[in-house]
Scaffold this motif. Structure first.
Motif, PDB file in Angstrom:
ATOM      1  N   SER A  26     -39.891 -15.178 -51.684  1.00 34.00           N
ATOM      2  CA  SER A  26     -38.434 -15.091 -52.705  1.00 34.00           C
ATOM      3  C   SER A  26     -38.925 -14.458 -53.790  1.00 34.00           C
ATOM      4  CB  SER A  26     -38.115 -16.579 -53.165  1.00 34.00           C
ATOM      5  OG  SER A  26     -37.354 -17.025 -52.087  1.00 34.00           O
ATOM      6  N   ARG A  30     -37.621 -10.247 -54.934  1.00 31.93           N
ATOM      7  CA  ARG A  30     -37.101  -9.950 -56.303  1.00 31.93           C
ATOM      8  C   ARG A  30     -37.878  -8.985 -56.906  1.00 31.93           C
ATOM      9  NH1 ARG A  30     -35.478 -15.045 -54.646  1.00 31.93           N
ATOM     10  NH2 ARG A  30     -33.643 -16.115 -55.713  1.00 31.93           N
ATOM     11  N   THR A  97     -32.703 -12.509 -48.154  1.00 31.98           N
ATOM     12  CA  THR A  97     -32.874 -12.061 -49.668  1.00 31.98           C
ATOM     13  C   THR A  97     -32.772 -10.484 -49.644  1.00 31.98           C
ATOM     14  OG1 THR A  97     -35.347 -12.065 -49.195  1.00 31.98           O
ATOM     15  CG2 THR A  97     -34.330 -13.969 -50.480  1.00 31.98           C
ATOM     16  N   ARG A 100     -28.717  -9.635 -49.170  1.00 29.99           N
ATOM     17  CA  ARG A 100     -28.034 -10.004 -50.274  1.00 29.99           C
ATOM     18  C   ARG A 100     -28.099  -9.321 -51.515  1.00 29.99           C
ATOM     19  NH1 ARG A 100     -28.357 -15.040 -47.244  1.00 29.99           N
ATOM     20  NH2 ARG A 100     -26.117 -15.199 -46.206  1.00 29.99           N
ATOM     21  N   LEU A 168     -22.134 -20.976 -49.926  1.00 30.06           N
ATOM     22  CA  LEU A 168     -22.712 -20.834 -48.686  1.00 30.06           C
ATOM     23  C   LEU A 168     -24.049 -20.368 -48.868  1.00 30.06           C
ATOM     24  CD1 LEU A 168     -20.108 -18.934 -46.478  1.00 30.06           C
ATOM     25  CD2 LEU A 168     -21.106 -21.148 -46.092  1.00 30.06           C
ATOM     26  N   SER A 169     -24.268 -19.617 -50.077  1.00 30.08           N
ATOM     27  CA  SER A 169     -25.712 -19.136 -50.345  1.00 30.08           C
ATOM     28  C   SER A 169     -25.957 -18.956 -51.940  1.00 30.08           C
ATOM     29  CB  SER A 169     -25.913 -17.921 -49.476  1.00 30.08           C
ATOM     30  OG  SER A 169     -27.188 -17.047 -50.079  1.00 30.08           O
ATOM     31  N   TYR A 201     -33.532 -21.435 -57.141  1.00 28.71           N
ATOM     32  CA  TYR A 201     -33.531 -20.066 -57.003  1.00 28.71           C
ATOM     33  C   TYR A 201     -33.143 -19.306 -57.818  1.00 28.71           C
ATOM     34  CZ  TYR A 201     -35.511 -21.258 -52.416  1.00 28.71           C
ATOM     35  OH  TYR A 201     -36.330 -21.685 -51.237  1.00 28.71           O
ATOM     36  N   GLN A 295     -34.066 -26.788 -49.733  1.00 28.95           N
ATOM     37  CA  GLN A 295     -33.552 -26.548 -48.393  1.00 28.95           C
ATOM     38  C   GLN A 295     -34.617 -26.080 -47.179  1.00 28.95           C
ATOM     39  OE1 GLN A 295     -30.498 -23.809 -48.797  1.00 28.95           O
ATOM     40  NE2 GLN A 295     -29.350 -25.169 -50.708  1.00 28.95           N
TER      41      GLN A 295
HETATM   42  O1  LIG Z   1     -32.940 -16.874 -53.225  1.00 31.55           O
HETATM   43  C1  LIG Z   1     -33.902 -16.956 -52.421  1.00 31.55           C
HETATM   44  O2  LIG Z   1     -34.802 -16.493 -52.516  1.00 31.55           O
HETATM   45  C2  LIG Z   1     -33.571 -17.881 -51.400  1.00 31.55           C
HETATM   46  C3  LIG Z   1     -32.616 -18.826 -51.294  1.00 31.55           C
HETATM   47  C4  LIG Z   1     -32.091 -19.856 -50.375  1.00 31.55           C
HETATM   48  O3  LIG Z   1     -31.344 -19.327 -49.646  1.00 31.55           O
HETATM   49  P1  LIG Z   1     -29.642 -19.627 -49.873  1.00 31.55           P
HETATM   50  O4  LIG Z   1     -29.298 -19.316 -51.252  1.00 31.55           O
HETATM   51  O5  LIG Z   1     -28.865 -18.694 -48.999  1.00 31.55           O
HETATM   52  O6  LIG Z   1     -29.394 -20.999 -49.635  1.00 31.55           O
HETATM   53  C5  LIG Z   1     -33.357 -19.980 -49.513  1.00 31.55           C
HETATM   54  O7  LIG Z   1     -33.148 -20.608 -48.202  1.00 31.55           O
HETATM   55  C6  LIG Z   1     -34.068 -18.678 -49.038  1.00 31.55           C
HETATM   56  O8  LIG Z   1     -35.044 -18.664 -48.027  1.00 31.55           O
HETATM   57  C7  LIG Z   1     -34.472 -17.684 -49.928  1.00 31.55           C
END
Ligand SMILES: O=C(O)C1=C[C@@H](OP(=O)(O)O)[C@@H](O)[C@H](O)C1
Ligand SMILES: C=C(OP(=O)(O)O)C(=O)O
Length: 418
Positions: A26, A30, A97, A100, A168-169, A201, A295
């Motif tokens: 993550s 970023r 990641t 998106r 959802l995310s 996150y 999660q």
């Molecule tokens: O922002 C991030 O780095 C993440 C956010 C989470 O996903 P979601 O935001 O889709 O739940 C996580 O499951 C993913 O492995 C990494």
């Protein structure tokens, strides 16, 4: 390792030794994104080199950013701060990641971009983010609601405020936050509804943005205001991956061993570090575990739960259905392949019927990983105690932890010869 299957041999003694988990996925993705958006040269150390971060690095290169890799854990990123239109669609595998975050970031560049992924990514929803960008005047379309996403970017947003549904995310919020400093005026992001999975996150996102010179104010629990500062190149150190650490914590408690991962649980800033407290309670893990704020650690804890003294119900995990695979289904399928009745789905809850007597048994089971690294890595824990656990497509761990099987081997875990 490029094997079709991998069968673990149960361990006969507690696992002890040192294993450093790789850098955080993550945080690496970023930092790569923000370094790519900053003018100048940034040096990222302690970084993860895996499928997910390679896809991010390759996408940046395809848009004219120089990404050098002087060693196994360092990226040196040099950028003009503006990206070129890539010759081909950006292919991001199954990296949520990268997919998106880049969708929002390219929306503020100039040119035509296509953000795409593999067949799994093409089933993972991105519509809320696409609609949010449409509301900002961006010409963007994702006809299936999932990648591929086509963006005809004009270099700006037509409004200074957006509302996003992150049910959802949480990655949609992170994506908009990280793009926001590139706008021409202060920009506000508001969460629709109070719900957000894994708020931790968002904290990672804010910390990374600030490290690259951004100014973000948390106006309330659901509103952020971002100044149009752009980004400044920076030297940035990535902490180890807390989700990767959960497998090592799991292996430690399951075998009664002592695995030194080099980082105390309290030192992590990632949400999955919360799993340490629950894992440490093994074999007396609680009857109900809320997975909403950790999660990615749920597969680890669910496999451990099979060996707990008492059953465990996992709640707050509906999002697991839209990860690399439907993880609730993959977990119940795998656990029931080990012993029918071991897991039950109730709506989006998962109930694991604990059975400490599983340890030491011979229970041949072929675990379908659904190409999901976390399913492969968590079911390996079952193979430390049960004879006959075979992991299908073990190479899928390359998404975030390419050295996983070698790490287990270094602790003394052995595998059946293919
Ligand atoms: O922002 C991030 O780095 C993440 C956010 C989470 O996903 P979601 O935001 O889709 O739940 C996580 O499951 C993913 O492995 C990494
Ligand atoms: C959900 C995950 O990944 P992503 O969303 O980044 O693809 C994960 O690593 O468990």
């Amino acid at each position: 390792m490029s094997l079709d299957t991998l069968t673990l041999l149960p361990v006969t003694q507690p696992l002890t030794g040192h294993v450093s988990p790789p850098g955080s996925k993550s945080i690496t993705n970023r930092a790569l994104l923000l370094a790519g958006l900053a003018r100048g040269t940034s040096r990222l150390t302690g970084a993860l080199k895996s499928d997910d971060t390679r896809y991010m690095a390759e996408a940046l290169r395809a848009m004219g950013v120089t990404v050098d890799e002087p060693d196994a854990t360092t990226f040196v990123v040099t950028s003009s701060g503006a990206w070129q239109e890539p010759a081909e669609p950006l292919f991001l595998g199954n990296a949520g990641t990268a997919t998106r975050f880049l969708t929002a970031a390219v929306a503020l560049q100039k040119g035509r971009f296509t953000v795409d992924g593999d067949q799994h990514m093409r089933k993972r929803p991105i519509l809320p983010l696409v609609e949010a960008l449409q509301s900002l005047g961006v010409a963007i379309a994702a006809p299936s609601g999932c990648p591929p996403v086509a963006i005809d970017a004009k270099g700006g947003f037509s409004k200074d405020r957006v509302v996003i549904d992150a049910g959802l995310s949480s990655q949609y919020v992170s994506a908009l936050l990280m793009a926001a400093p590139l706008t021409r005026q202060p920009f506000e992001i508001e969460l629709k509804g109070a719900e957000i999975g894994a708020r931790g996150y968002i904290d990672l996102t804010l910390a990374a943005m600030r490290a690259f010179g951004a100014s973000v104010e948390e106006v309330s629990a659901s509103i952020w205001r971002v100044q149009p500062t752009g980004y400044r190149a920076a030297d940035f150190h990535v902490e180890p991956d807390a989700s990767a650490a959960t497998y090592l914590w799991g292996a430690e408690v399951l075998t009664g061993g002592k695995i030194d991962i080099g980082t105390p649980a309290e030192a992590f800033t990632q949400p999955d570090a919360k799993a340490h407290a629950v894992i440490s309670a093994f074999p007396h893990m609680p009857a109900v575990i809320d997975g909403s704020q950790m999660q990615d650690a749920i597969p680890t804890i669910a496999v451990l739960a099979a060996f707990n003294e008492t059953p465990v119900r996992f709640v707050g995990i509906a999002n697991l259905r839209v990860k690399e695979c439907d993880r609730i289904r993959a977990l119940s399928t795998g656990l029931n392949a080990i012993r029918p009745g071991l897991a039950t789905e109730e709506g989006d809850d998962l109930i694991v019927a604990a059975d400490p007597a599983l340890a030491g048994q011979v229970l041949p089971a072929r675990i379908d990983t659904f190409a999901d690294h976390r399913i492969a890595m968590s079911f390996a824990l079952a193979g430390l105690k049960i004879s006959g656990i075979t992991i299908l497509d073990p190479g899928c761990v390359a998404k975030t932890y390419p050295d996983y099987w070698d790490a287990l081997a270094s602790l003394g875990v052995t595998f059946e010869k293919p």
